[in-house]
Structures are given as structure tokens and as C-alpha cells.
Scaffold this active site. Sequence first.
Site, PDB file in Angstrom:
ATOM      1  N   GLU A 137      34.830   7.479  31.220  1.00 55.32           N
ATOM      2  CA  GLU A 137      34.767   6.398  30.236  1.00 55.32           C
ATOM      3  C   GLU A 137      36.171   5.929  29.852  1.00 55.32           C
ATOM      4  O   GLU A 137      36.942   6.698  29.259  1.00 55.32           O
ATOM      5  CB  GLU A 137      34.043   6.893  28.976  1.00 55.32           C
ATOM      6  CG  GLU A 137      33.980   5.828  27.880  1.00 55.32           C
ATOM      7  CD  GLU A 137      33.276   6.303  26.620  1.00 55.32           C
ATOM      8  OE1 GLU A 137      33.260   7.526  26.374  1.00 55.32           O
ATOM      9  OE2 GLU A 137      32.749   5.452  25.896  1.00 55.32           O
ATOM     10  N   ASP A 172      31.092   1.457  27.861  1.00 52.57           N
ATOM     11  CA  ASP A 172      31.005   1.344  26.405  1.00 52.57           C
ATOM     12  C   ASP A 172      31.448  -0.070  26.017  1.00 52.57           C
ATOM     13  O   ASP A 172      32.637  -0.412  26.109  1.00 52.57           O
ATOM     14  CB  ASP A 172      31.896   2.408  25.752  1.00 52.57           C
ATOM     15  CG  ASP A 172      31.700   2.491  24.233  1.00 52.57           C
ATOM     16  OD1 ASP A 172      31.350   1.452  23.627  1.00 52.57           O
ATOM     17  OD2 ASP A 172      31.918   3.575  23.664  1.00 52.57           O
ATOM     18  N   GLN A 198      26.954   2.098  26.217  1.00 56.26           N
ATOM     19  CA  GLN A 198      27.061   2.320  24.768  1.00 56.26           C
ATOM     20  C   GLN A 198      27.507   1.030  24.093  1.00 56.26           C
ATOM     21  O   GLN A 198      28.010   0.108  24.743  1.00 56.26           O
ATOM     22  CB  GLN A 198      28.070   3.432  24.485  1.00 56.26           C
ATOM     23  CG  GLN A 198      27.669   4.785  25.070  1.00 56.26           C
ATOM     24  CD  GLN A 198      28.749   5.842  24.885  1.00 56.26           C
ATOM     25  OE1 GLN A 198      29.935   5.537  24.973  1.00 56.26           O
ATOM     26  NE2 GLN A 198      28.344   7.088  24.661  1.00 56.26           N
ATOM     27  N   GLU A 234      26.624   4.009  19.535  1.00 56.51           N
ATOM     28  CA  GLU A 234      27.774   4.871  19.234  1.00 56.51           C
ATOM     29  C   GLU A 234      28.691   4.130  18.264  1.00 56.51           C
ATOM     30  O   GLU A 234      29.761   3.663  18.640  1.00 56.51           O
ATOM     31  CB  GLU A 234      28.526   5.242  20.516  1.00 56.51           C
ATOM     32  CG  GLU A 234      29.537   6.361  20.302  1.00 56.51           C
ATOM     33  CD  GLU A 234      30.358   6.667  21.541  1.00 56.51           C
ATOM     34  OE1 GLU A 234      30.685   5.738  22.295  1.00 56.51           O
ATOM     35  OE2 GLU A 234      30.686   7.855  21.737  1.00 56.51           O
TER      36      GLU A 234
HETATM   37  O1  LIG Z   1      33.544   6.030  23.100  1.00 58.18           O
HETATM   38  C1  LIG Z   1      33.825   7.176  22.771  1.00 58.18           C
HETATM   39  O2  LIG Z   1      34.755   7.437  22.022  1.00 58.18           O
HETATM   40  C2  LIG Z   1      32.920   8.260  23.261  1.00 58.18           C
HETATM   41  O3  LIG Z   1      31.948   7.741  24.128  1.00 58.18           O
HETATM   42  C3  LIG Z   1      33.375   9.552  23.622  1.00 58.18           C
HETATM   43  O4  LIG Z   1      32.757  10.141  24.460  1.00 58.18           O
HETATM   44  C4  LIG Z   1      34.486  10.286  22.964  1.00 58.18           C
HETATM   45  O5  LIG Z   1      35.686   9.702  23.039  1.00 58.18           O
HETATM   46 MG   LIG Z   2      31.782   5.643  24.115  1.00 54.98          MG
END
Ligand SMILES: O=C(O)[C@@H](O)C(=O)CO
Ligand SMILES: [Mg+2]
Length: 252
Positions: A137, A172, A198, A234
Site C-alpha cells: 500500500e 486506498d 479503502q 478506513e
Molecule cells: O492507510 C493506512 O494507513 C493503512 O491502510 C495501513 O495499513 C497502515 O498504515
Molecule cells: Mg489504507
Amino acid sequence: MKFSANLGFLWSDRPLPDAIRAAKAAGFDAVECHWPYAVPAAEVKAALDETGLPMLGLNTSRGNVAGGENGLSALPGRETDARAAIDEALAYASAVGASAVHVMAGFAREAEAHRTFTANLRYACAQAPEGVTLLIEPLNRHDAPGYFLQTTDQALVIIDEIGAPNLKLMFDCYHVGRTEGDIVTRLKDLLPVVGHIQFASVPDRAAPDRGEVNYAFVFDTIRRIGWDNPLGAEYKPGGPTDATLGWMAAYR
Ligand SMILES: O=C(O)[C@@H](O)C(=O)CO
Ligand SMILES: [Mg+2]
């Protein structure tokens, strides 16, 4: 639309099993978490079984958080710790039936960081049991300056280079919105390598009913392209989580 409650942020004031129950009561279809390791896996599994909610994912340990670490897998010289964190995450995922592990890269700028990250990811891909996907990510440069993995382009290079069917992108929308913009085009282009999606408002990382991103449009696009998996909520509720869930009704 289906939604997954990210319990790293939502109901984070409650013990994880209670947060799972709260997500069920609020109508979520799934849950995901950040670092559940302080809670015995059997307690989490019992709450998942009781509620019937799947656990979509968890993260590898950040390492020495007090010392400023935020993941270990791209840190040259820390391969032993990184692989122990991967083993720990895979074992916990297996114990609770989680379907993905986010392998956290960490803060690294060394020339060898790319080689270290890809080697550790290859290890993770080889170790992961059937049914567990590894995710990487990109984190935005405002919240996580110096984090090794910063953009979806960089993640795509890594995923292509490794070429493992069980390595995917955590898309995300919040991080992409803050760093790259053009969220729905990026998502459509990257869809073949996306493992989980996300979201949170941009730029405040609050509920998706405010800010500069029109999530009604984003979610509608996601639905139209046939993505049927729960989307990870999230966001930081900034108060009691139950008071922030009004946005869900519009998508039910
Ligand atoms: O976006 C985020 O911060 C999270 O998905 C994560 O896994 C932790 O940094
Ligand atoms: Mg995230």
C-alpha cells in the site's frame, strides 16, 4: 455496496472483539484491522464466528514504533525482523481466517530499499498459505514522509517485477487522492492488480461524506466496473464511531 469496517480506526476505543461486534451491529459486511497482535487470535476468531463477519486483512508489525518505525520490509539489514513480522502476520491471519496481509515497507531511502522490499515480498508470497493475499500500500507523503512506497506507479513496478498471483495492491482512495488525484482513472487502470480498496475523505481522513472527493461518484464507478468486494472504511471518526455512520445509508 458492501463495506468493511477498518477497526484500526473505527471503534478503536474498544477491545477488538467488541469492535467486531459493533461493526456487525452497525451493518458492516466485513471487518479489517491494523495490528491485532496484543489480542489472542482465539478471541478475535470467536467474535468473527459469533458475528459471521469475515476478517479481510491485517498488517505486518511496524517494528519499533516508539523509535519511529512504520514497517520493516524495505529496510536494508532488517531482513530477519521483517521476515519474523511476515511470519507473525501470516500465522495470525491463518488463525483468524483473514484473507489478506498488508506487508508494510517502512521508512527507507537507501538505494537497496527496493531490492530489500522485493526480496522480502518474494519470501512472503512463498510463505503465504492458499487463500491469503499479500498487499502493498502506497502511503501519502504528507502523512508518512519518507515512507518507501509512495505511489501506485511504484507499487505497480514492484508487483510486475515479482509477478506472483498472490501479491496485489491495496488501493486506498485516501492516499491516492492526497498524492496522485485522478482516483477513478487510477483505479480502473490498476484494477487487474488491486486486491482491496479503502477510502476516507480527502484531505481530512474523515467519513466519506465530506471533503474534496465525491465518494458517491467513486463508489458508483466501483460498482459499475464490477468490484463486488467490501470497501474498507478506513477513516478517523474523531469521536464516537456510531455518530459518523450516516453516509452508509445512501449506498444500501
Ligand atoms: O492507510 C493506512 O494507513 C493503512 O491502510 C495501513 O495499513 C497502515 O498504515
Ligand atoms: Mg489504507
